[in-house]
Every structure is written in C-alpha cells, then in structure tokens.
Design an enzyme around this catalytic site. Structure first.
Site, PDB file in Angstrom:
ATOM      1  N   ASP A   1       0.850  -1.178   0.000  1.00 38.00           N
ATOM      2  CA  ASP A   1       0.000   0.000   0.000  1.00 38.00           C
ATOM      3  C   ASP A   1       0.889   1.231   0.000  1.00 38.00           C
ATOM      4  O   ASP A   1       1.773   1.361   0.852  1.00 38.00           O
ATOM      5  CB  ASP A   1      -0.887  -0.040   1.258  1.00 38.00           C
ATOM      6  CG  ASP A   1      -1.889   1.093   1.280  1.00 38.00           C
ATOM      7  OD1 ASP A   1      -2.204   1.637   0.204  1.00 38.00           O
ATOM      8  OD2 ASP A   1      -2.339   1.441   2.384  1.00 38.00           O
TER       9      ASP A   1
ATOM     10  N   ASP B   1      -3.481   2.579  -5.696  1.00 31.60           N
ATOM     11  CA  ASP B   1      -2.215   2.582  -4.956  1.00 31.60           C
ATOM     12  C   ASP B   1      -1.993   1.366  -4.064  1.00 31.60           C
ATOM     13  O   ASP B   1      -1.140   1.392  -3.192  1.00 31.60           O
ATOM     14  CB  ASP B   1      -2.111   3.857  -4.108  1.00 31.60           C
ATOM     15  CG  ASP B   1      -2.947   3.796  -2.849  1.00 31.60           C
ATOM     16  OD1 ASP B   1      -4.062   3.231  -2.908  1.00 31.60           O
ATOM     17  OD2 ASP B   1      -2.488   4.280  -1.810  1.00 31.60           O
ATOM     18  N   GLU B   2      -2.745   0.298  -4.259  1.00 30.28           N
ATOM     19  CA  GLU B   2      -2.462  -0.898  -3.454  1.00 30.28           C
ATOM     20  C   GLU B   2      -2.753  -2.157  -4.235  1.00 30.28           C
ATOM     21  O   GLU B   2      -3.573  -2.166  -5.159  1.00 30.28           O
ATOM     22  CB  GLU B   2      -3.256  -0.885  -2.134  1.00 30.28           C
ATOM     23  CG  GLU B   2      -4.729  -0.753  -2.339  1.00 30.28           C
ATOM     24  CD  GLU B   2      -5.526  -0.817  -1.036  1.00 30.28           C
ATOM     25  OE1 GLU B   2      -5.176  -1.600  -0.151  1.00 30.28           O
ATOM     26  OE2 GLU B   2      -6.510  -0.075  -0.950  1.00 30.28           O
TER      27      GLU B   2
HETATM   28 MG   LIG Z   1      -2.502   3.963   0.352  1.00 29.06          MG
END
Ligand SMILES: [Mg+2]
Length: 421
Positions: free
Chosen positions: A47, A140-141
């Site tokens: 993450d 974003d992960e």
């Molecule tokens: Mg994040």
C-alpha cells in the site's frame, strides 16, 4: 540460500543467519527485520503511503514538512492527507471545512487524478517485475503472490519485497508499506501495522493470537451491518469469535458463519488473481437519428452506463477510468477519458463521470453513435478501512444491487431506474 532464522536488512538486503544487534552488521541500518517465518511467507499486500499527498510532495519539495491535504472541488471532502496533516487528526473523507478548522495552515491541493493514475501504473509495473501475480485493489495498493519467485530473483519473497520498496522509493519517489503473511486477509492486515515505510510480518504460528484482541470489524467482509449484529450478540473482538464453534456460527449467521470461523482463525483461501490490464467493459448504441443535442445524447448514455455497471458487478470488478465514445455523422470516432477519484461499478457514478466529457463535445456537430467504457479494472475488494466506504453500504449501491437481482430473475426490462423511461 538458507534462511532458517529469518533476518534481513531492509536497506542492504543482507540476510545473515544471525543478526544479534539492533543494527545491520553489514551496513549499519536500523531497519532490520527478524521473524521466524520471514523467508517462508509469500503473500504480500503493498500500500502506498499517503499516495496522492506523497506525489504532490515529491513534485514540490517545499511541501515536505508541511501539512498537505488533497481535496476540495465539488465533494468538499479530504481525498487524502499526508502524515504531517494526520497528526492534526485529519483523515480521508473528512469534510474540508472541518479539516481546515483543526489545521488552518494546511496546504490544500486540488487532486490531479491523471497524474496519480500515471504514477500508479509505474508502481504497478515495478510490482509486475517482481511477480506476474499482482492483483490491484485500487490505484495505490495491490496483493502480490511471490511464491516460486526465489529462483528468478535469488532472494526470498521478503527480500524481493524489500528490494521492490527500495526501487519504488528511488525510481518513483514515494514510499510504500508492506504486509507479508501466508494469505490475503493477514497480508492486508499487516500492511497497516507499521505505516509509513512499513514492513510487517504475520506468521502462521502467531496468527490466531495476533487476531484475538482485534475488533470484529477488521475481519475481511464484515461491514457495518454485520458488525452491529455481531456486537449485539456479544461478539466484539475476533477473540470472542474464536471461542464459538463453527456449527453454532453457521446456525446463527448462515454461510457467513463459515467464513467468520475461518477468518477468525487466520484462514483465507482466496487466491491472488491478476485482473488483465488491457481489459475494459464497454457498451455503445447507434442513435435512431443523428443528434447534436446534449439532452438526447445524455439520455442515450444512461442505459449504456447501466449495461456497463451490470457487467462490472457480474465480474466483481471496479473501473478506475471512464471513456466516452462518440461517432460523428460522417463516421469519425472520438474518445474522451477521465480517471475517477475512486473506482466504481455503479451506473450512477459512471453516468455522472461522463457528463462533463459529453458536455464538452455536445452542441456542435451531430453524432450517430454514443458509447461508454470502464477501464483500468481492479478487484472489487471490500476494504475494511473506514475511509473506503464499502460500496454496499451506500444507498445508491444498495438500490442498484436490488435492481440487478430482480433483473436476473425477471429479465432485463423488469425494472428501470427513472432515467430509462
Ligand atoms: Mg494507500
């Protein structure tokens, strides 16, 4: 490559059999990891740390020590806050006026989704160099399965992950946190434990004990409604769940009981399944008569958005990018795209997203065909973080799901939302 004892330096990647000191004996870094199962675990969740804010700070070094909030615009809520801003209590989804009340000096930056999406794909490309088994959850992960990559990289999965975190920092200029375990549920739980620039490990031996004190709502798939019900039944921690046998849980909660029993014991069989990058879902229609009228074009978009949404939901994926397709009366094709602040599989949100694109093109020449597409698909994982409202918790999503269910039973035209009529 013997990793019996499980030590590793996160900076020079040395993995000596023994690491007695607080610091790496090779490079002196304090970022040493020690865990008995460190080099045997292969499922990771990565993450990015305060993703939007980290990108803005990267691009404007003056902001590095300042509280930075990404947000503003129509929704008027915080889309992301950097770690300095979080010290003031600022969180995602907080109304902007409230955030500025607690931190009047915060620097507010309008989100630049196109830029964030570009950085997100750079991060993903580095992940895919580490393993082909990358399952993106959002911009974003992602989950990564590094099983079987030892020979390729000549490192344990933990070593490859530490290398990847360094590569992302050096070449892209943002930080990530890593959770390493033996399944997705625990990997995702772990990535949250040590943020920012974290690397947390949850092994088989400790999973049950680790989970026991945690609140019930941190179990994968336990939304607010189920959490409230479990609490009414006297179950507030995962430990409370662990004391109840499976048959009782199934009797009380049906099929969910089986899942609760498994997750409470740290068991999760879900595979890391990469969603193909190039895939998109789209729908188009040829108009009865060519039209330049924005109201006509907009009306034609709604059933298309419904169709795309239904197919996204059927595949359990969300689209991060929406594309408007128009064909002129003389058969020229135009496409216009935008990246969404949050991926969706809702017809309503797709429809709202294409409106500004359509408004820019309508009113001039006549079009004969309109279409809408959802791209950059990611798995519709129900993330337990409070700032990622589970789609089923929102009334419009509930309504859409109910409609979808009736349609599956009764045929496509059984129910239509007002806009179709
Ligand atoms: Mg994040």
């Amino acid at each position: 490559m013997s990793h019996a004892l499980g030590h590793m330096c996160r900076d020079c990647l040395a993995a000596p059999a023994e690491m007695p000191e607080e610091r790496c004996p090779e490079c002196g870094s304090p970022r040493v990891l020690s865990h008995p199962e460190l080099h045997r675990l292969a499922i990771a969740h990565i993450d990015c740390d305060a993703f939007y804010a980290a990108i803005e700070k990267r691009d404007c070094p003056d902001l590095v020590d300042r509280p930075v909030i990404i947000g503003g615009g129509r929704r008027g809520v915080v889309a992301a806050a950097c770690y300095v801003a979080r010290v003031y209590g600022i969180r995602s989804a907080m109304p902007m006026f409230k955030a500025l009340e607690v931190c009047p000096d915060a620097v507010v930056i309008r989100p630049d989704m196109a830029k964030y999406a570009a950085v997100g794909s750079q991060v993903r490309a580095l992940m895919r160099a580490a393993t082909p088994l990358v399952e993106p959850l959002s911009i974003d992960e992602a989950f990564l399965d590094l099983g079987g990559t030892e020979l390729l990289h000549r490192r344990s999965p933990a070593g490859t992950l530490a290398r990847l975190a360094l590569d992302i920092e050096r070449t892209i200029g943002i930080g990530v946190s890593i959770g390493l375990s033996y399944n997705k549920f625990l990997a995702k739980t772990a990535s949250d434990l040590d943020k920012p620039r974290g690397f947390a490990v949850i092994g088989c031996a400790e999973a049950r004990q680790f989970l026991a004190p945690r609140p019930i709502g941190t179990i994968y798939g336990v939304g607010r409604a189920l959490e409230a019900r479990l609490r009414r039944d006297g179950i507030s921690t995962i430990g409370d769940l662990q004391t109840i046998d499976e048959a009782t849980l199934i009797r009380r909660y049906g099929a969910v009981g089986h899942q609760l029993h498994r997750f409470a014991r740290g068991r999760d069989d879900r595979k890391v399944s990469p969603v193909q990058r190039a895939k998109s879902v789209s729908s188009e229609t040829t108009l009865v008569a060519d039209s330049a009228d924005s109201a006509v074009l907009s009306r034609a978009m709604w059933p298309l958005c419904e169709d795309v949404a239904r197919r996204l939901k059927a595949r359990d994926v969300l689209g991060q990018r929406v594309t408007l397709k128009l064909k002129t009366a003389d058969f020229r094709l135009m496409t216009r795209s935008r990246t969404l602040a949050r991926p969706t599989n809702l017809a309503e949100e797709l429809f709202q997203a294409v409106q500004p694109l359509l408004a820019r093109e309508a009113g001039g020449e006549a079009f004969r065909l309109v279409g809408v597409g959802a791209e950059e698909l990611c798995a519709a994982e129900r993330a337990p973080q409070p700032d990622l409202l589970a789609p089923e918790d929102r009334p419009d999503a509930r309504l859409e799901r109910a409609i979808d269910r009736v349609r599956r039973k009764a045929g496509k035209t059984a129910i239509m939302k007002g806009r179709s009529l």
